[in-house]
Scaffold this motif. Sequence first.
Motif, PDB file in Angstrom:
ATOM      1  N   LYS A 349       0.527  -1.298   0.061  1.00 38.10           N
ATOM      2  CA  LYS A 349       0.124  -0.132  -0.305  1.00 38.10           C
ATOM      3  C   LYS A 349       0.431   1.106   0.057  1.00 38.10           C
ATOM      4  CE  LYS A 349      -3.600  -2.644   2.551  1.00 38.10           C
ATOM      5  NZ  LYS A 349      -3.890  -2.885   3.899  1.00 38.10           N
ATOM      6  N   GLY A 350       0.266   1.940  -0.479  1.00 38.15           N
ATOM      7  CA  GLY A 350       0.872   3.527  -0.382  1.00 38.15           C
ATOM      8  C   GLY A 350       1.840   4.357  -1.465  1.00 38.15           C
ATOM      9  N   LEU A 351       2.122   3.253  -2.811  1.00 40.17           N
ATOM     10  CA  LEU A 351       2.866   3.515  -3.495  1.00 40.17           C
ATOM     11  C   LEU A 351       2.759   5.090  -4.451  1.00 40.17           C
ATOM     12  CD1 LEU A 351       4.270  -0.394  -5.211  1.00 40.17           C
ATOM     13  CD2 LEU A 351       5.263   1.371  -3.852  1.00 40.17           C
ATOM     14  N   GLU A 352       0.715   5.351  -4.481  1.00 43.62           N
ATOM     15  CA  GLU A 352       0.483   5.875  -5.546  1.00 43.62           C
ATOM     16  C   GLU A 352       0.718   7.023  -4.742  1.00 43.62           C
ATOM     17  OE1 GLU A 352      -1.665   4.659  -2.799  1.00 43.62           O
ATOM     18  OE2 GLU A 352      -1.317   2.192  -4.440  1.00 43.62           O
ATOM     19  N   TYR A 357       5.638  13.118  -6.813  1.00 46.66           N
ATOM     20  CA  TYR A 357       7.392  13.817  -6.659  1.00 46.66           C
ATOM     21  C   TYR A 357       8.029  12.202  -7.896  1.00 46.66           C
ATOM     22  CZ  TYR A 357       5.647  14.358  -1.806  1.00 46.66           C
ATOM     23  OH  TYR A 357       4.779  14.039  -1.366  1.00 46.66           O
ATOM     24  N   ASP A 358       8.623  13.572  -9.220  1.00 51.14           N
ATOM     25  CA  ASP A 358       9.752  13.482 -10.081  1.00 51.14           C
ATOM     26  C   ASP A 358      10.914  13.151  -9.521  1.00 51.14           C
ATOM     27  OD1 ASP A 358      10.525  15.730  -9.795  1.00 51.14           O
ATOM     28  OD2 ASP A 358      10.467  15.815 -11.692  1.00 51.14           O
ATOM     29  N   ASN A 359      11.545  12.750  -7.978  1.00 45.49           N
ATOM     30  CA  ASN A 359      12.783  12.776  -7.746  1.00 45.49           C
ATOM     31  C   ASN A 359      12.609  11.477  -7.292  1.00 45.49           C
ATOM     32  OD1 ASN A 359      11.281  14.236  -5.004  1.00 45.49           O
ATOM     33  ND2 ASN A 359      13.165  14.620  -4.690  1.00 45.49           N
ATOM     34  N   THR A 385      14.375   4.859  -4.514  1.00 44.01           N
ATOM     35  CA  THR A 385      15.380   5.958  -4.559  1.00 44.01           C
ATOM     36  C   THR A 385      15.254   7.364  -4.523  1.00 44.01           C
ATOM     37  OG1 THR A 385      17.274   3.838  -5.441  1.00 44.01           O
ATOM     38  CG2 THR A 385      17.634   6.741  -6.219  1.00 44.01           C
ATOM     39  N   VAL A 386      15.481   7.533  -4.141  1.00 42.96           N
ATOM     40  CA  VAL A 386      15.815   9.160  -4.017  1.00 42.96           C
ATOM     41  C   VAL A 386      16.827  10.412  -4.532  1.00 42.96           C
ATOM     42  CG1 VAL A 386      14.954  11.360  -2.527  1.00 42.96           C
ATOM     43  CG2 VAL A 386      13.974   8.941  -2.212  1.00 42.96           C
ATOM     44  N   GLN A 400      10.785   9.261   4.683  1.00 48.63           N
ATOM     45  CA  GLN A 400       9.536  10.531   4.594  1.00 48.63           C
ATOM     46  C   GLN A 400       8.878  10.063   3.954  1.00 48.63           C
ATOM     47  OE1 GLN A 400      10.908  13.993   4.423  1.00 48.63           O
ATOM     48  NE2 GLN A 400       8.956  14.712   5.700  1.00 48.63           N
ATOM     49  N   ALA A 401       9.240   8.789   2.300  1.00 45.80           N
ATOM     50  CA  ALA A 401       9.212   8.530   1.080  1.00 45.80           C
ATOM     51  C   ALA A 401       8.216   7.295   1.870  1.00 45.80           C
ATOM     52  CB  ALA A 401      10.027   8.503   0.590  1.00 45.80           C
ATOM     53  N   VAL A 402       9.783   6.377   2.725  1.00 41.57           N
ATOM     54  CA  VAL A 402       9.670   5.118   2.963  1.00 41.57           C
ATOM     55  C   VAL A 402       8.025   4.591   4.023  1.00 41.57           C
ATOM     56  CG1 VAL A 402      10.715   3.486   4.258  1.00 41.57           C
ATOM     57  CG2 VAL A 402      11.870   4.109   2.404  1.00 41.57           C
ATOM     58  N   GLU A 403       7.781   5.921   5.065  1.00 37.03           N
ATOM     59  CA  GLU A 403       7.090   5.981   5.491  1.00 37.03           C
ATOM     60  C   GLU A 403       5.427   5.609   5.026  1.00 37.03           C
ATOM     61  OE1 GLU A 403       7.419   8.867   8.593  1.00 37.03           O
ATOM     62  OE2 GLU A 403       8.714   8.118   9.450  1.00 37.03           O
ATOM     63  N   ASP A 404       5.416   6.099   4.118  1.00 38.63           N
ATOM     64  CA  ASP A 404       3.573   6.220   3.478  1.00 38.63           C
ATOM     65  C   ASP A 404       4.379   4.641   2.603  1.00 38.63           C
ATOM     66  OD1 ASP A 404       3.360   8.594   3.715  1.00 38.63           O
ATOM     67  OD2 ASP A 404       4.041   9.528   1.586  1.00 38.63           O
ATOM     68  N   ILE A 405       4.843   3.465   2.464  1.00 40.89           N
ATOM     69  CA  ILE A 405       4.343   2.366   2.057  1.00 40.89           C
ATOM     70  C   ILE A 405       4.187   1.427   3.317  1.00 40.89           C
ATOM     71  CG2 ILE A 405       5.306   0.386   0.039  1.00 40.89           C
ATOM     72  CD1 ILE A 405       7.117   2.517  -1.303  1.00 40.89           C
ATOM     73  N   TYR A 406       3.957   0.195   3.405  1.00 41.27           N
ATOM     74  CA  TYR A 406       3.641  -0.433   4.430  1.00 41.27           C
ATOM     75  C   TYR A 406       3.254  -1.871   3.498  1.00 41.27           C
ATOM     76  CZ  TYR A 406       0.842  -3.287   7.361  1.00 41.27           C
ATOM     77  OH  TYR A 406       0.577  -4.556   8.330  1.00 41.27           O
ATOM     78  N   PHE A 407       4.059  -2.790   4.187  1.00 41.88           N
ATOM     79  CA  PHE A 407       3.358  -4.286   3.495  1.00 41.88           C
ATOM     80  C   PHE A 407       3.503  -4.834   4.962  1.00 41.88           C
ATOM     81  CE2 PHE A 407       7.048  -3.997   1.024  1.00 41.88           C
ATOM     82  CZ  PHE A 407       8.250  -5.411   2.202  1.00 41.88           C
ATOM     83  N   GLU A 408       2.420  -6.222   5.099  1.00 41.70           N
ATOM     84  CA  GLU A 408       3.030  -6.970   6.230  1.00 41.70           C
ATOM     85  C   GLU A 408       4.093  -7.252   6.773  1.00 41.70           C
ATOM     86  OE1 GLU A 408      -0.838  -8.315   7.498  1.00 41.70           O
ATOM     87  OE2 GLU A 408       0.465  -9.372   9.463  1.00 41.70           O
ATOM     88  N   ASP A 409       4.228  -7.329   7.869  1.00 44.08           N
ATOM     89  CA  ASP A 409       5.990  -7.785   7.887  1.00 44.08           C
ATOM     90  C   ASP A 409       7.198  -6.882   6.851  1.00 44.08           C
ATOM     91  OD1 ASP A 409       5.005  -9.364   9.200  1.00 44.08           O
ATOM     92  OD2 ASP A 409       4.876 -11.121   8.354  1.00 44.08           O
TER      93      ASP A 409
END
Length: 425
Positions: A349-352, A357-359, A385-386, A400-409
């Motif tokens: 979840k959260g990839l959208e 952001y283009d960087n 990658t940022v 910060q970006a990684v905090e938007d992404i989630y999957f179990e474990d």
Amino acid sequence: MKILVVGSGGREHALVWKLYQSERVERIFVAPGNDGMAELAEIVNIKSNDIKGLADWAEENGIDLTVVGPEEPLVNGIVDEFESRGLRIFGPDKKAARIEGSKVFAKSILKKYNIPTAEFEVFTTFEEALAYLKQAEYPLVIKAEGLAAGKGVFIATDKEKACQAVEKIMEKRIFGDAGQRIVVEDFLEGEEVSVLALTDGKTIIPMVPAQDHKPVFDGDEGPNTGGMGAYSPVPFVGSDLQHEVYENILEPTVRALNKEGIKYKGILYAGLILTDSGPKVLEFNARFGDPETQVIIPRLKTDLVDLIDAVIDEKLEGKRLDWDDRAAVCVVLASGGYPFDYDTGYRIKGLEQLAQYDNFLIFHAGTKMEDGHFVTDGGRVMGITVLGNGLIDAINQVYQAVEDIYFEDMHYRTDIGYKAIVDDY
Ligand SMILES: Nc1ncnc2c1ncn2[C@@H]1O[C@H](COP(=O)(O)OP(=O)(O)O)[C@@H](O)[C@H]1O
Ligand SMILES: [Mg+2]
């Protein structure tokens, strides 16, 4: 032109992403790829070590250029097979790829031509190895000769651990024939850095240095993995040190291979350790590194197809590489449990959010599409990658970006790049 990329990880996604930007490229195919690349490339269902299958397919589909990601097909002669059929392919041939495929071969070249590396011995029998280990000083590093998917190296702090490692490699044959011979070498202390270079067998053009993070946990704790993140530039590898690596390692290695009758064409990846007495070679790889490619390629401004052509046609002399001044940091998101057992099939979840952001770049590795959503499908799931204004900015943004992404474990290291910005980290 039509390009085929061989492989399925984050490295290959980064290569596909870069090749897609070339005006010369009309269509990109990737075998076997992953669903995360499907926006940029057409997925071809052939495994990366099915050399004949790939060559047949490339022939039937009029592929103009093939770019190989992983080491196994290179070591097994994919370049020789393609070239024998008149197909253009980027990478070293079987003889040249031995620099990665046999650590005994690599070390013997280094020794014969006085290129800096750890002192070592080679053993062909278990008994000889044990006799040596009984009287040796520790720590020592024990390496299976052949390809072992990054698992064939043991750092032994004492005799018992060393003997266990050698037993696993030579008696139990946990890496099969890759463990017929072993290298036992001195333990070197220092920072590790990866320097990848393009070479056509004559001219060598190094790329910007990068640093990988192999252990699974923060502070380099836990078992080694395929790589948990990377960054570039590497502040402690300035232009003087880069020059030293070129003069004392890259150039002498390509020249040594020439003297041995080997023309090395492709990427020469030097895994280095920066010791008190200068940079020394830990190993060579015959291809782009992963995850290093996920930070190096986004910084490359030069057209990659032009560079690959120059290597294949042996016209690299006079070419230059232009680099983005920004810093790149890549954090690998892994399945909990990796590098050992882990579960897959969890919805990501959260990839959208990141797409705006283009960087920010998302390079898929172990993912697949199920019912219109990405789910986890491997140990290393994806690299984020940022590109930032300096390493600190890039590190802040990537986390910060990684905090938007989630999957179990979901598991990732929270200290990628810290060695570059924190004293004595
Ligand atoms: N001589 C050495 N001294 C200290 N550490 C080493 C030495 N050789 C290898 N290592 C460590 O082991 C890791 C894996 O070794 P390497 O030679 O790169 O093999 P591979 O990548 O094929 O597993 C290195 O990244 C490094 O951390
Ligand atoms: Mg290595």
